[in-house]
Write a protein that holds these residues in place. Structure first.
Motif, short mmCIF file in Angstrom:
data_model
loop_
_atom_site.label_atom_id
_atom_site.label_comp_id
_atom_site.label_asym_id
_atom_site.label_seq_id
_atom_site.Cartn_x
_atom_site.Cartn_y
_atom_site.Cartn_z
N ALA A 25 -0.40 20.43 83.71
CA ALA A 25 1.01 20.53 84.10
C ALA A 25 1.86 21.07 82.95
O ALA A 25 2.76 21.90 83.16
N ILE A 26 1.57 20.62 81.75
CA ILE A 26 2.32 21.11 80.58
C ILE A 26 2.14 22.61 80.42
O ILE A 26 3.09 23.33 80.08
N ARG A 27 0.94 23.09 80.70
CA ARG A 27 0.66 24.54 80.59
C ARG A 27 1.13 25.30 81.83
O ARG A 27 0.92 26.50 81.96
N LYS A 28 1.71 24.58 82.78
CA LYS A 28 2.21 25.15 84.04
C LYS A 28 1.09 25.75 84.88
O LYS A 28 1.27 26.73 85.60
N GLU A 29 -0.08 25.12 84.79
CA GLU A 29 -1.23 25.50 85.60
C GLU A 29 -1.24 24.66 86.89
O GLU A 29 -0.60 23.61 86.97
N PRO A 30 -1.99 25.09 87.91
CA PRO A 30 -2.12 24.29 89.12
C PRO A 30 -2.75 22.93 88.82
O PRO A 30 -3.61 22.82 87.94
N GLY A 257 21.31 10.88 78.45
CA GLY A 257 22.67 11.40 78.57
C GLY A 257 22.85 12.73 77.86
O GLY A 257 23.93 13.03 77.35
N ALA A 258 21.80 13.55 77.86
CA ALA A 258 21.82 14.78 77.08
C ALA A 258 21.72 16.03 77.96
O ALA A 258 21.25 17.08 77.50
N ARG A 259 22.19 15.93 79.17
CA ARG A 259 22.16 17.08 80.07
C ARG A 259 22.79 18.32 79.44
O ARG A 259 22.29 19.45 79.58
N HIS A 260 23.89 18.12 78.72
CA HIS A 260 24.62 19.24 78.12
C HIS A 260 23.86 19.88 76.96
O HIS A 260 24.27 20.93 76.46
N LEU A 261 22.75 19.27 76.55
CA LEU A 261 21.95 19.80 75.44
C LEU A 261 20.64 20.42 75.91
O LEU A 261 19.88 20.95 75.10
N ALA A 262 20.37 20.36 77.21
CA ALA A 262 19.08 20.82 77.73
C ALA A 262 18.84 22.29 77.42
O ALA A 262 17.71 22.70 77.10
N ALA A 263 19.87 23.11 77.49
CA ALA A 263 19.69 24.54 77.20
C ALA A 263 19.32 24.75 75.73
O ALA A 263 18.50 25.62 75.41
N ASP A 264 19.90 23.95 74.84
CA ASP A 264 19.54 24.04 73.43
C ASP A 264 18.10 23.60 73.21
O ASP A 264 17.38 24.20 72.40
N TRP A 265 17.68 22.55 73.89
CA TRP A 265 16.28 22.11 73.79
C TRP A 265 15.34 23.20 74.28
O TRP A 265 14.29 23.44 73.71
N HIS A 266 15.75 23.85 75.36
CA HIS A 266 14.91 24.89 75.95
C HIS A 266 14.66 26.02 74.97
O HIS A 266 13.62 26.71 75.05
N GLU A 267 15.56 26.22 74.03
CA GLU A 267 15.41 27.28 73.03
C GLU A 267 14.47 26.89 71.89
O GLU A 267 14.06 27.75 71.11
N LEU A 268 14.13 25.60 71.78
CA LEU A 268 13.27 25.13 70.71
C LEU A 268 11.80 25.45 71.02
O LEU A 268 11.43 25.69 72.17
N ASP A 269 10.96 25.40 69.98
CA ASP A 269 9.53 25.67 70.15
C ASP A 269 8.81 24.44 70.71
O ASP A 269 7.94 23.85 70.06
N LEU A 270 9.18 24.04 71.91
CA LEU A 270 8.54 22.90 72.55
C LEU A 270 8.02 23.32 73.92
O LEU A 270 8.26 24.44 74.39
N ASP A 271 7.29 22.41 74.55
CA ASP A 271 6.61 22.75 75.80
C ASP A 271 7.22 22.10 77.03
O ASP A 271 7.12 22.64 78.13
N VAL A 272 7.81 20.92 76.86
CA VAL A 272 8.32 20.15 78.00
C VAL A 272 9.71 19.64 77.68
O VAL A 272 9.94 19.03 76.63
N VAL A 273 10.64 19.85 78.61
CA VAL A 273 11.98 19.30 78.49
C VAL A 273 12.05 18.03 79.34
O VAL A 273 11.87 18.08 80.56
N GLY A 274 12.28 16.90 78.69
CA GLY A 274 12.41 15.64 79.41
C GLY A 274 13.82 15.46 79.92
O GLY A 274 14.79 15.69 79.20
N LEU A 275 13.93 15.03 81.18
CA LEU A 275 15.23 14.87 81.82
C LEU A 275 15.46 13.40 82.16
O LEU A 275 14.56 12.73 82.67
N ASP A 276 16.66 12.90 81.88
CA ASP A 276 16.96 11.54 82.33
C ASP A 276 17.44 11.59 83.78
O ASP A 276 17.53 12.66 84.39
N TRP A 277 17.78 10.44 84.36
CA TRP A 277 18.05 10.37 85.79
C TRP A 277 19.38 11.02 86.19
O TRP A 277 19.64 11.19 87.38
N ARG A 278 20.19 11.42 85.21
CA ARG A 278 21.50 12.00 85.54
C ARG A 278 21.40 13.49 85.86
O ARG A 278 22.38 14.08 86.34
#
Length: 360
Positions: A25-30, A257-278
Motif C-alpha cells: 500500500a505504501i508503494r501504491k501497489e495493488p 489538527g494539521a490539515r493546513h500543513l498537509a501540502a507542506d508535508w506532501h512536499e517532503l521526502d516521505l512516503d505516506v501522509v497521515g490524516l487525522d479525523w478532521r
C-alpha cells in the motif's frame, strides 16, 4: 537454548507467511485487502497490559526487551493487524540528552527543568543509540524474529519534542513554545537543529536494528499556522527526511489538527501522509495529496454502537479505495476506554469489506 539452525528455520517460516500488504500500500501497489493498524494499539486498553502496568512503568517496560516485544506483538496476535508498532514513547531518547523527563499518570510527560534559553539548549548532549537506548534496538531485533507483519518504529518530531521541553509538559496553547520561536529565534533554531540531529541518528539506529517502516509523530505541530511552520519547523523536517530517504525504509508523517500543513508535508521526502479525523480522504486527494495516505477514523467513534462504527469505517474505506495507496488507521491513538474486542471486530470488518470490494 535455541540452536542457530532452529532459529534460521523459524525466521524462514516467518518469511514464508509474511504479510506485506502495508508495504504494498505504501508503494501504491495493488493489495488483496486494505491494511490496517492503530496508533497506540500496543497497551492502553488491553487487560493483559493493564495487569503488567500494575508492576512496571512505561519506562521500565521499554527497558525490558523481551517484555516490550511481547507488548508490541500482542495486538497483532489479538486483532490480526497488518503491522506492529514498537511499544515505547516519543520521550524515550530525551533522558540521554540530559532532559529530566517522567511520564506521570493522568498527565503525560513532565519535564523537571524546562528549556528557557540558548544556554539551556547548548547543554543538551548528543544521543548515542547503541549505548543510550540499546534496549530499543534489542527489542526491534527480537521482534524481527517473531513477527509475520512489518514492524513500524517511530520518533517524535522536533517541534513536538520541543513543545514538551519548553512548556514543561502537555499544553493547550503552546504559548511558551511560540514565545521562544518569536522572541529567541537563535535559541529556537539551535534547539531544532539539536533535535533534528537526534531524530536522524535515532531513526537510523532503529532502521539498522530492523525497523521496516518509520512514522514521525509531530503530534502538536497543528498549533502553528502555515507561515510559522514554513519558517520555524519545515527546514528541519526537510533535513530529517532528506537524510532518511536514502535508507529506503518507508516514512510516514502524522500530526493532529494539521490539515493546513498537509501540502507542506506532501512536499517532503516521505512516503505516506497521515490524516487525522478532521480531514476527509477524498478532500485530501482533491487538494493534491497524491502520495499514499493513512487514516482516519475518529477514535471516539469506537465508543459508539457497532453499526455506527461500521458505517463510519465503510465511508472511510470507500474514499480510501478510490486509488491505490491507502492504509486504514485511526485519526489519533487508541485510548483506554476502547474495548479490545471492538478493535478486533473493526480489523475483521476492514479486511473483509475491502477484500470483497477490491476483488470485483
Amino acid at each position: 537454548m535455541t540452536s542457530d539452525k532452529s532459529m534460521n528455520n523459524e525466521v524462514k517460516d516467518l518469511s514464508d507467511r509474511f504479510n506485506d500488504q502495508i508495504l504494498r500500500a505504501i508503494r501504491k501497489e495493488p493489495v488483496s485487502h486494505v491494511p490496517v493498524w492503530y496508533m497506540r494499539q500496543a497497551g492502553r486498553s488491553q487487560p493483559e497490559y493493564r495487569e503488567l502496568k500494575k508492576k512496571y512503568s512505561l519506562e521500565e517496560i521499554t527497558q525490558m526487551p523481551e517484555t516490550c516485544a511481547w507488548v508490541t506483538k500482542l495486538p497483532v496476535d489479538q486483532y490480526n493487524n497488518d503491522a506492529a508498532i514498537l511499544y515505547k514513547d516519543i520521550m524515550t531518547p530525551l533522558p540521554a540528552m540530559g532532559v529530566d523527563v517522567t511520564i506521570q499518570k493522568g498527565i503525560g510527560p513532565v519535564i523537571a527543568d524546562p528549556i528557557t534559553s540558548l544556554d539551556d539548549v547548548m547543554k543538551l548532549t548528543e544521543l548515542q543509540p547503541e549505548k543510550d537506548v540499546d534496549y530499543v534496538l534489542e527489542t526491534i531485533k527480537i521482534l524481527r524474529t517473531q513477527l509475520s507483519v512489518p514492524l513500524i518504529s517511530f520518533s517524535g518530531a522536533p517541534f513536538t519534542l520541543a513543545s514538551y521541553m519548553i512548556e514543561g509538559g502537555p499544553s493547550k496553547n503552546y504559548n511558551k513554545t511560540k514565545a521562544m520561536m518569536y522572541a529567541q529565534p537563535e535559541a529556537w533554531f539551535a534547539l531544532m537543529n539539536k533535535l533534528g540531529d537526534m531524530v536522524i541518528t535515532y531513526v537510523k539506529a532503529q532502521i539498522n536494528a530492523g525497523a521496516q517502516v518509520i512514522q514521525i509523530f509531530d503530534s502538536w505541530v497543528g498549533a502553528l499556522n502555515q507561515a510559522d511552520y514554513q519558517e520555524f519547523v519545515k527546514p528541519v523536517m526537510q533535513r530529517i527526511f532528506a537524510a532518511l530517504k536514502p535508507t529506503g525504509v518507508p516514512l510516514i508523517m502524522f500530526g493532529v489538527g494539521a490539515r493546513h500543513l498537509a501540502a507542506d508535508w506532501h512536499e517532503l521526502d516521505l512516503d505516506v501522509v497521515g490524516l487525522d479525523w478532521r480531514y476527509p480522504i477524498a478532500e485530501a486527494r482533491r487538494d493534491g495529496i497524491s502520495k499514499a495516505v493513512q487514516g482516519n477514523l475518529d477514535p471516539s467513534v469506537l465508543l459508539a454502537p457497532w453499526q455506527v462504527i461500521e458505517d463510519r469505517a465503510r465511508a472511510i474505506l470507500d474514499q480510501g479505495m478510490q486509488q491505490n495507496g491507502f492504509i486504514f488507521n485511526l485519526g489519533h491513538g487508541v485510548f483506554p476506554e476502547i474495548q479490545p474486542e471492538t478493535l478486533r471486530k473493526l480489523t475483521s470488518f476492514v479486511h473483509e469489506y475491502s477484500a470483497e470490494k477490491l476483488s470485483r
